[in-house]
Design an enzyme around this catalytic site. Sequence first.
Site, PDB file in Angstrom:
ATOM      1  N   ASP A  70       0.817  -1.223   0.000  1.00  0.00           N
ATOM      2  CA  ASP A  70       0.000   0.000   0.000  1.00  0.00           C
ATOM      3  C   ASP A  70       0.852   1.275   0.000  1.00  0.00           C
ATOM      4  O   ASP A  70       0.320   2.381   0.117  1.00  0.00           O
ATOM      5  CB  ASP A  70      -0.927   0.024   1.230  1.00  0.00           C
ATOM      6  N   ARG A  95       0.495  -1.582   7.715  1.00  0.00           N
ATOM      7  CA  ARG A  95       0.954  -0.350   7.065  1.00  0.00           C
ATOM      8  C   ARG A  95       1.928   0.457   7.933  1.00  0.00           C
ATOM      9  O   ARG A  95       2.532   1.420   7.441  1.00  0.00           O
ATOM     10  CB  ARG A  95      -0.250   0.525   6.651  1.00  0.00           C
ATOM     11  N   ARG A 140     -10.164   5.619  10.925  1.00  0.00           N
ATOM     12  CA  ARG A 140      -8.699   5.562  11.011  1.00  0.00           C
ATOM     13  C   ARG A 140      -8.160   6.623  11.994  1.00  0.00           C
ATOM     14  O   ARG A 140      -7.897   6.327  13.137  1.00  0.00           O
ATOM     15  CB  ARG A 140      -8.070   5.747   9.628  1.00  0.00           C
ATOM     16  N   HIS A 169     -11.706   7.036   4.669  1.00  0.00           N
ATOM     17  CA  HIS A 169     -10.782   8.170   4.786  1.00  0.00           C
ATOM     18  C   HIS A 169     -11.526   9.413   4.306  1.00  0.00           C
ATOM     19  O   HIS A 169     -12.290   9.332   3.330  1.00  0.00           O
ATOM     20  CB  HIS A 169      -9.564   8.003   3.860  1.00  0.00           C
ATOM     21  N   CYS A 269      -5.276   9.513  -3.202  1.00  0.00           N
ATOM     22  CA  CYS A 269      -4.530   8.612  -2.301  1.00  0.00           C
ATOM     23  C   CYS A 269      -3.086   8.436  -2.773  1.00  0.00           C
ATOM     24  O   CYS A 269      -2.190   8.223  -1.956  1.00  0.00           O
ATOM     25  CB  CYS A 269      -5.171   7.232  -2.269  1.00  0.00           C
TER      26      CYS A 269
HETATM   27  N1  ARG Z   1      -5.416   0.009   1.104  1.00  0.00           N
HETATM   28  C1  ARG Z   1      -5.187   1.315   1.643  1.00  0.00           C
HETATM   29  C2  ARG Z   1      -5.781   1.405   3.026  1.00  0.00           C
HETATM   30  O1  ARG Z   1      -6.844   0.873   3.237  1.00  0.00           O
HETATM   31  C3  ARG Z   1      -5.746   2.357   0.755  1.00  0.00           C
HETATM   32  C4  ARG Z   1      -5.404   3.744   1.181  1.00  0.00           C
HETATM   33  C5  ARG Z   1      -6.082   4.790   0.358  1.00  0.00           C
HETATM   34  N2  ARG Z   1      -5.595   6.070   0.675  1.00  0.00           N
HETATM   35  C6  ARG Z   1      -6.345   7.152   0.862  1.00  0.00           C
HETATM   36  N3  ARG Z   1      -5.726   8.294   1.023  1.00  0.00           N
HETATM   37  N4  ARG Z   1      -7.638   7.091   0.984  1.00  0.00           N
HETATM   38  O2  ARG Z   1      -5.214   1.978   3.922  1.00  0.00           O
END
Ligand code: ARG
Length: 276
Positions: A70, A95, A140, A169, A269
């Site tokens: 990612d 991550r 998040r 997000h 992203c």
């Molecule tokens: N697979 C990543 C996650 O879930 C995707 C991140 C996408 N980034 C964003 N800025 N929305 O964290």
Amino acid sequence: MPESRVPRRRRFVVCEPRHFAVQYAINPWMHPDTPVDVALAQRQWHELIRVYRAHGHGVDCVEPVPGLPDMVFAANAAVVAGGRVFGSLFHAPERRPESLPYDTWFKSAGFDVYRPESVSEGEGDLVPTGRWVLAGTGFRTTREAHREAQEFFGLPVISLTLVDPYFYHLDTALFVLDDGADGGDGNIAYYPEAFSPGSREVLARLYPDAVIATREDAMAFGLNSVSDGRHVFISPGATALADQLAHRGYVPVPVDLSEFHKAGGGIKCCTQEIRS
Ligand code: ARG
């Protein structure tokens, strides 16, 4: 509406999807059984970079690290405003190791990096608008990180609660169309149903003239767009939103990042902005 909207040159940080894959599921878009066409992903990403450069924007590349699929989503690694770098602390353990190579890159580029104590996913959830920072929470980034960001930047941080797991997000549900650098008030586009009722009211008060997107636009990653004040780099699937933007004097520039939608990401992203 201004006669002609004026673009401002941006400086972006990106990371090539050399090791891109969907290996785990940390949002509803991700299905590790669905194959990803890595060659197509690479072509789509290189096209985005070509288009940015063709529009006069600066692009710096962070070296990708094997085993961090990612890492292409550069927006999540930090948020930069006034030349100050607020780093990340990822929610998912998978991550967390991404922060270090980005921090190292920022330091080598001459920036100090603040390391948040609470979960914070960079520009994914912290969106500087010029006058303040719009901040997402619910999936998040934490409210505690919003407070840390406010102390760090000395900018008002406006907490908004996200309620739909597809828009986990803030940058999947909202983007800044123009930041008011030209003396105007600035404006945004967003999908109201991604937010709690109170947060919807806050956005309506702050941005009475906002561009309101449909669920179809949002599901096509249309709100994961990047605007330079004139051109809006946007997913080609977000047709209704692109029409609205064109009516408001913006120039939609479609760039297809469909392979990245499988990981829950799109144009924004993949794009970190360094705001000086
Ligand atoms: N697979 C990543 C996650 O879930 C995707 C991140 C996408 N980034 C964003 N800025 N929305 O964290």
